[in-house]
Design a protein around this motif. Structure first.
Motif, PDB file in Angstrom:
ATOM      1  N   ARG A   1      -5.889   4.918   4.336  1.00 58.70           N
ATOM      2  CA  ARG A   1      -4.467   5.073   4.037  1.00 58.70           C
ATOM      3  C   ARG A   1      -3.616   4.401   5.120  1.00 58.70           C
ATOM      4  O   ARG A   1      -2.660   3.695   4.834  1.00 58.70           O
ATOM      5  CB  ARG A   1      -4.106   6.550   3.907  1.00 58.70           C
ATOM      6  CG  ARG A   1      -2.651   6.784   3.559  1.00 58.70           C
ATOM      7  CD  ARG A   1      -2.299   8.245   3.361  1.00 58.70           C
ATOM      8  NE  ARG A   1      -2.816   9.037   4.451  1.00 58.70           N
ATOM      9  CZ  ARG A   1      -3.383  10.226   4.313  1.00 58.70           C
ATOM     10  NH1 ARG A   1      -3.495  10.776   3.137  1.00 58.70           N
ATOM     11  NH2 ARG A   1      -3.824  10.898   5.359  1.00 58.70           N
TER      12      ARG A   1
ATOM     13  N   ARG B   1       0.701  -3.129   3.920  1.00 62.94           N
ATOM     14  CA  ARG B   1       1.798  -3.199   2.964  1.00 62.94           C
ATOM     15  C   ARG B   1       3.121  -3.416   3.686  1.00 62.94           C
ATOM     16  O   ARG B   1       4.010  -4.081   3.167  1.00 62.94           O
ATOM     17  CB  ARG B   1       1.856  -1.923   2.145  1.00 62.94           C
ATOM     18  CG  ARG B   1       2.899  -1.999   1.054  1.00 62.94           C
ATOM     19  CD  ARG B   1       2.794  -0.868   0.113  1.00 62.94           C
ATOM     20  NE  ARG B   1       3.832  -1.039  -0.888  1.00 62.94           N
ATOM     21  CZ  ARG B   1       4.254  -0.108  -1.666  1.00 62.94           C
ATOM     22  NH1 ARG B   1       3.708   1.075  -1.603  1.00 62.94           N
ATOM     23  NH2 ARG B   1       5.189  -0.330  -2.531  1.00 62.94           N
TER      24      ARG B   1
ATOM     25  N   TYR C   1      -3.837   0.649   4.743  1.00 67.21           N
ATOM     26  CA  TYR C   1      -3.092   0.224   3.555  1.00 67.21           C
ATOM     27  C   TYR C   1      -1.594   0.179   3.850  1.00 67.21           C
ATOM     28  O   TYR C   1      -0.910  -0.802   3.538  1.00 67.21           O
ATOM     29  CB  TYR C   1      -3.367   1.168   2.387  1.00 67.21           C
ATOM     30  CG  TYR C   1      -2.469   0.941   1.201  1.00 67.21           C
ATOM     31  CD1 TYR C   1      -2.683  -0.131   0.338  1.00 67.21           C
ATOM     32  CD2 TYR C   1      -1.392   1.782   0.948  1.00 67.21           C
ATOM     33  CE1 TYR C   1      -1.860  -0.352  -0.739  1.00 67.21           C
ATOM     34  CE2 TYR C   1      -0.559   1.567  -0.120  1.00 67.21           C
ATOM     35  CZ  TYR C   1      -0.795   0.504  -0.968  1.00 67.21           C
ATOM     36  OH  TYR C   1       0.034   0.288  -2.029  1.00 67.21           O
TER      37      TYR C   1
END
Length: 136
Positions: free
Chosen positions: A27, A34, A30
């Motif tokens: 997480r 992003r 990511y």
């Protein structure tokens, strides 16, 4: 028998802990990746001349410049002094009665940006009507 269950519980606890750490790291990576490549652009980052050129064509609405009728000259002047993107968002929200989701998809921004720009524009209009210069 009792020792066998204790071993399984310890193994489950270790596996669960490992899985939680793995999920946290995935997480985190990511979100970090992003953050480097955002999928949307803030309206503040878009040049205002792009908003002035792209007029919204809606059925039954021939000219956007005359969509608002202002009873007070002071309000009309304050609205005229707004930046193009803020004018366009207020026009789409209140005159064309579009939903924020529709506006966001049309402008290529997030719904939160639409809400933020609306709030800033209304704040600027209030300030201008109270006698301020109407700038942020």
């Amino acid at each position: 028998m009792r020792g066998n269950y204790q071993g399984r519980d310890e193994l489950r606890a270790r596996f669960t802990g490992w899985l939680e750490v793995l999920a946290y790291r995935v997480r985190r990576n990511y979100l970090r990746d992003r953050g480097r490549n955002p999928l949307s652009v803030s309206l503040d980052e878009i040049a205002e001349d792009r908003f002035a050129v792209q007029d919204v064509q809606r059925a039954g609405v021939p000219d956007q410049s005359n969509l608002f009728y202002f009873e007070e000259e002071q309000l009309a002047a304050a609205f005229a002094n707004l930046p193009a993107m803020k004018k366009r968002i207020l026009t789409m929200l209140f005159a064309l009665e579009m939903e924020p989701e529709e506006i966001a998809s049309e402008l290529g921004c997030t719904v939160q940006n639409v809400y933020n720009q609306r709030s800033l524009a209304l704040k600027r209009l209030r300030k201008a009507l109270k006698g301020g210069e109407g700038h942020d």
